[in-house]
Motif scaffolding. Structure first.
Motif, PDB file in Angstrom:
ATOM      1  N   GLY A   1       0.816  -1.201   0.000  1.00 19.52           N
ATOM      2  CA  GLY A   1       0.000   0.000   0.000  1.00 19.52           C
ATOM      3  C   GLY A   1       0.854   1.256   0.000  1.00 19.52           C
ATOM      4  N   THR A   2       0.186   2.402  -0.073  1.00 18.32           N
ATOM      5  CA  THR A   2       0.850   3.700  -0.112  1.00 18.32           C
ATOM      6  C   THR A   2       0.129   4.660   0.829  1.00 18.32           C
ATOM      7  OG1 THR A   2       1.486   3.406  -2.422  1.00 18.32           O
ATOM      8  CG2 THR A   2       1.511   5.657  -1.570  1.00 18.32           C
ATOM      9  N   GLN A   3       0.901   5.420   1.587  1.00 14.81           N
ATOM     10  CA  GLN A   3       0.341   6.525   2.370  1.00 14.81           C
ATOM     11  C   GLN A   3       0.602   7.813   1.594  1.00 14.81           C
ATOM     12  OE1 GLN A   3       1.962   6.561   6.357  1.00 14.81           O
ATOM     13  NE2 GLN A   3       1.784   4.356   6.542  1.00 14.81           N
ATOM     14  N   ARG A   4      -0.453   8.503   1.235  1.00 12.08           N
ATOM     15  CA  ARG A   4      -0.313   9.679   0.372  1.00 12.08           C
ATOM     16  C   ARG A   4      -0.837  10.930   1.073  1.00 12.08           C
ATOM     17  NH1 ARG A   4      -2.522   8.220  -5.182  1.00 12.08           N
ATOM     18  NH2 ARG A   4      -0.694   6.863  -5.036  1.00 12.08           N
ATOM     19  N   HIS A   5      -0.029  11.978   1.025  1.00 14.16           N
ATOM     20  CA  HIS A   5      -0.451  13.275   1.573  1.00 14.16           C
ATOM     21  C   HIS A   5      -1.740  13.726   0.899  1.00 14.16           C
ATOM     22  CE1 HIS A   5      -0.297  17.554   2.666  1.00 14.16           C
ATOM     23  NE2 HIS A   5      -0.439  17.810   1.386  1.00 14.16           N
ATOM     24  N   HIS A   6      -2.693  14.207   1.721  1.00 14.83           N
ATOM     25  CA  HIS A   6      -3.970  14.701   1.192  1.00 14.83           C
ATOM     26  C   HIS A   6      -4.056  16.225   1.269  1.00 14.83           C
ATOM     27  CE1 HIS A   6      -8.135  14.910   0.103  1.00 14.83           C
ATOM     28  NE2 HIS A   6      -8.497  15.375   1.295  1.00 14.83           N
ATOM     29  N   ARG A   7      -3.891  16.775   2.469  1.00 13.28           N
ATOM     30  CA  ARG A   7      -3.911  18.233   2.588  1.00 13.28           C
ATOM     31  C   ARG A   7      -3.270  18.657   3.904  1.00 13.28           C
ATOM     32  NH1 ARG A   7      -8.065  20.957   5.547  1.00 13.28           N
ATOM     33  NH2 ARG A   7      -9.413  19.495   6.691  1.00 13.28           N
ATOM     34  N   TRP A   8      -2.733  19.877   3.884  1.00 12.92           N
ATOM     35  CA  TRP A   8      -2.148  20.478   5.084  1.00 12.92           C
ATOM     36  C   TRP A   8      -3.232  21.161   5.902  1.00 12.92           C
ATOM     37  CZ3 TRP A   8       2.469  18.987   6.350  1.00 12.92           C
ATOM     38  CH2 TRP A   8       3.403  18.656   5.363  1.00 12.92           C
ATOM     39  N   THR A   9      -3.070  21.100   7.225  1.00 15.01           N
ATOM     40  CA  THR A   9      -3.889  21.928   8.106  1.00 15.01           C
ATOM     41  C   THR A   9      -3.026  22.923   8.883  1.00 15.01           C
ATOM     42  OG1 THR A   9      -3.833  20.171   9.784  1.00 15.01           O
ATOM     43  CG2 THR A   9      -5.742  20.244   8.326  1.00 15.01           C
ATOM     44  N   THR A  10      -1.728  22.581   9.071  1.00 11.95           N
ATOM     45  CA  THR A  10      -0.774  23.503   9.707  1.00 11.95           C
ATOM     46  C   THR A  10       0.612  23.240   9.147  1.00 11.95           C
ATOM     47  OG1 THR A  10      -2.012  23.519  11.796  1.00 11.95           O
ATOM     48  CG2 THR A  10       0.258  24.297  11.883  1.00 11.95           C
ATOM     49  N   ARG A  11       1.333  24.315   8.822  1.00  7.85           N
ATOM     50  CA  ARG A  11       2.752  24.203   8.454  1.00  7.85           C
ATOM     51  C   ARG A  11       3.482  25.362   9.113  1.00  7.85           C
ATOM     52  NH1 ARG A  11       3.843  22.923   2.133  1.00  7.85           N
ATOM     53  NH2 ARG A  11       5.950  23.338   2.911  1.00  7.85           N
ATOM     54  N   GLU A  12       4.206  25.054  10.184  1.00 12.97           N
ATOM     55  CA  GLU A  12       4.972  26.045  10.920  1.00 12.97           C
ATOM     56  C   GLU A  12       6.388  25.527  11.114  1.00 12.97           C
ATOM     57  OE1 GLU A  12       2.683  26.409  14.472  1.00 12.97           O
ATOM     58  OE2 GLU A  12       1.141  27.669  13.545  1.00 12.97           O
ATOM     59  N   ALA A  13       7.258  26.380  11.653  1.00 18.62           N
ATOM     60  CA  ALA A  13       8.666  26.009  11.793  1.00 18.62           C
ATOM     61  C   ALA A  13       8.871  24.812  12.719  1.00 18.62           C
ATOM     62  CB  ALA A  13       9.467  27.209  12.316  1.00 18.62           C
ATOM     63  N   ALA A  14       8.029  24.690  13.752  1.00 19.30           N
ATOM     64  CA  ALA A  14       8.213  23.616  14.723  1.00 19.30           C
ATOM     65  C   ALA A  14       7.037  22.655  14.778  1.00 19.30           C
ATOM     66  CB  ALA A  14       8.455  24.208  16.112  1.00 19.30           C
ATOM     67  N   SER A  15       6.076  22.780  13.860  1.00 19.59           N
ATOM     68  CA  SER A  15       4.884  21.949  13.950  1.00 19.59           C
ATOM     69  C   SER A  15       4.205  21.824  12.594  1.00 19.59           C
ATOM     70  CB  SER A  15       3.906  22.563  14.959  1.00 19.59           C
ATOM     71  OG  SER A  15       2.708  21.838  15.026  1.00 19.59           O
ATOM     72  N   VAL A  16       3.824  20.599  12.252  1.00 21.89           N
ATOM     73  CA  VAL A  16       3.041  20.375  11.033  1.00 21.89           C
ATOM     74  C   VAL A  16       1.875  19.452  11.359  1.00 21.89           C
ATOM     75  CG1 VAL A  16       4.989  20.718   9.453  1.00 21.89           C
ATOM     76  CG2 VAL A  16       4.476  18.416  10.286  1.00 21.89           C
ATOM     77  N   ARG A  17       0.757  19.702  10.684  1.00 17.35           N
ATOM     78  CA  ARG A  17      -0.413  18.841  10.758  1.00 17.35           C
ATOM     79  C   ARG A  17      -0.892  18.608   9.328  1.00 17.35           C
ATOM     80  NH1 ARG A  17      -3.491  19.706  16.030  1.00 17.35           N
ATOM     81  NH2 ARG A  17      -2.303  21.281  17.170  1.00 17.35           N
ATOM     82  N   HIS A  18      -1.188  17.361   9.011  1.00 20.56           N
ATOM     83  CA  HIS A  18      -1.777  17.108   7.700  1.00 20.56           C
ATOM     84  C   HIS A  18      -2.632  15.861   7.726  1.00 20.56           C
ATOM     85  CE1 HIS A  18       1.517  14.324   5.770  1.00 20.56           C
ATOM     86  NE2 HIS A  18       1.752  14.385   7.056  1.00 20.56           N
ATOM     87  N   GLU A  19      -3.374  15.697   6.658  1.00 19.10           N
ATOM     88  CA  GLU A  19      -4.221  14.525   6.479  1.00 19.10           C
ATOM     89  C   GLU A  19      -3.619  13.656   5.390  1.00 19.10           C
ATOM     90  OE1 GLU A  19      -8.168  15.883   5.707  1.00 19.10           O
ATOM     91  OE2 GLU A  19      -8.341  16.911   7.647  1.00 19.10           O
ATOM     92  N   LEU A  20      -3.739  12.340   5.569  1.00 17.31           N
ATOM     93  CA  LEU A  20      -3.174  11.380   4.625  1.00 17.31           C
ATOM     94  C   LEU A  20      -4.223  10.349   4.245  1.00 17.31           C
ATOM     95  CD1 LEU A  20      -0.896  11.800   7.189  1.00 17.31           C
ATOM     96  CD2 LEU A  20       0.515  10.749   5.445  1.00 17.31           C
ATOM     97  N   ARG A  21      -4.048   9.752   3.078  1.00 19.83           N
ATOM     98  CA  ARG A  21      -4.858   8.635   2.613  1.00 19.83           C
ATOM     99  C   ARG A  21      -3.990   7.380   2.592  1.00 19.83           C
ATOM    100  NH1 ARG A  21      -5.961  10.297  -3.113  1.00 19.83           N
ATOM    101  NH2 ARG A  21      -7.282   8.422  -3.185  1.00 19.83           N
TER     102      ARG A  21
END
Length: 289
Positions: free
Chosen positions: A89-109
Motif C-alpha cells: 500500500g501507499t500513504q499519500r499526503h492529502h492536505r495540510w492543516t498547519t505548516r509552521e517552523a516547529a509543527s506540522v499537521r496534515h491529512e493522509l490517505r
C-alpha cells in the motif's frame, strides 16, 4: 521527491520531513522523518539501510491492514515464511492543516494495492524544546477506517511469526559503530524489554558522538502499546498496534496514538532518563491530532 519540510528548534534544523517522497512500491511509500538530529547535529535515524530498505527513518508503518502491506518488504505467510507479494500500500499526503517552523499537521490517505482508500489519517508532528541538551519529537496520529466493513490491523506475529509484533509508530535509529544499550524503568536489555509494556523505553548509543533516545507513551488515557525493540542486528524501536492479536477497527471508527521521543546528546544514565521521561509525559495533550 518534493522538497522536505524542516522542523526547527530556534535556529537549529532538527528534522527533515519527507511528506511526499518518491519511493519504490516494495517499500510501501509513505511520509517519513529523516534525518533527525540532536541539538549538536548528530544524526539519529537511518533511511533505506541495506539490511531493511523499507525502514524509513521515523514513520507509521503497519505490516497488514486488511491484507495490504503498509510496512514494506516481504509479507509473512504461514507455511511459507516471508515472501514478496503484490500487496504493498501507499500513504499519500492529502492536505495540510498547519505548516509552521516547529509543527506540522496534515491529512493522509492510506491506499491499498487495488487503489482503494482504506484509512484516512490525521497526523501532528511537533518539535518541542526540553533543555540545552535535548528536544522532543511529539508524534500523534489518528487512523479512521473509511471502508464499509471492519478493518483488521495485524502483524507477522498475529499471522504466526513469534515475536514479530511490529506495526505502528517505528523509529529506525542510526547505529554506525556504536554499541546500543536498551533501558527501561525497572529492567535493561533487548531480551527483557522486547514485547513489554512500560511507560518509557530508551536507546543509548555509545561512541565518539553518543546519543540517547527516550520513547514515552504520551497518551495517559490510552494504555501503552507493547514495545518492539531491536539493538543487536540493528537499532530500532516501535510501539505495536497488534502484538499477539489483530486490532479490529469498525467502519467509520478511529484509533489514535501519541509517542513522544526525546532526542538527546550524550549517553544518559537511567535516573536522568527517568526524570526526563516524567517531564515530557506531562506535555500538554491538546486534541485533536
Amino acid at each position: 521527491m518534493t522538497e522536505p519540510i524542516s522542523l526547527r528548534i530556534g535556529d537549529r534544523r532538527v528534522a527533515d520531513y519527507a511528506w511526499q517522497p518518491r519511493l519504490p512500491e516494495t517499500v510501501s511509500p509513505r511520509p517519513f522523518l529523516h534525518p533527525v538530529r540532536t541539538l549538536a547535529g548528530t544524526e539519529v535515524t537511518e533511511s533505506m539501510p541495506a539490511d531493511h530498505q523499507h525502514h524509513l527513518g521515523v514513520s507509521v508503518a503497519v505490516a497488514d491492514v486488511g491484507g495490504a502491506n503498509f510496512w514494506g518488504g516481504r509479507t509473512f505467510v504461514p507455511g511459507r515464511g516471508p515472501v514478496y507479494l503484490p500487496n504493498h500500500g501507499t500513504q499519500r499526503h492529502h492536505r495540510w492543516t498547519t505548516r509552521e517552523a516547529a509543527s506540522v499537521r496534515h491529512e493522509l490517505r492510506w491506499i491499498g494495492p487495488a487503489g482503494t482508500d482504506l484509512v484516512r489519517e490525521r497526523r501532528h508532528i511537533a518539535a518541542v524544546p526540553v533543555n540545552d541538551r535535548a528536544w522532543a519529537l511529539d508524534f500523534r496520529f489518528e487512523l479512521t477506517n473509511v471502508t464499509g466493513e471492519p478493518l483488521a490491523f495485524a502483524s507477522p506475529a498475529t499471522n504466526g511469526r513469534p515475536g514479530a509484533g511490529y506495526g505502528g509508530f517505528f523509529w529506525r535509529a542510526r547505529r554506525g559503530d556504536r554499541r546500543i544499550h536498551v533501558l527501561g524503568p525497572d529492567r535493561t536489555g533487548e531480551r527483557r524489554l522486547h514485547g513489554q509494556r512500560t511507560a518509557w523505553l530508551a536507546l543509548t548509543g555509545a561512541g565518539s558522538d553518543p546519543w540517547t533516545l527516550i520513547f514515552v507513551a504520551g497518551d495517559p488515557a490510552q494504555p501503552a502499546d507493547l514495545w518492539f525493540v531491536r539493538s543487536r542486528d540493528y537499532a530500532g524501536v516501535g510501539s505495536s498496534l497488534a502484538w499477539d492479536q489483530p486490532l479490529v477497527v469498525g467502519s467509520g471508527t478511529s484509533l489514535s496514538r501519541r509517542i513522544i521521543t526525546v532526542v538527546a546528546d550524550g549517553r544518559l544514565r537511567s535516573r536522568e532518563v527517568a526524570d526526563i521521561a516524567g517531564e515530557v509525559a506531562a506535555l500538554d495533550d491538546e486534541r485533536p491530532p
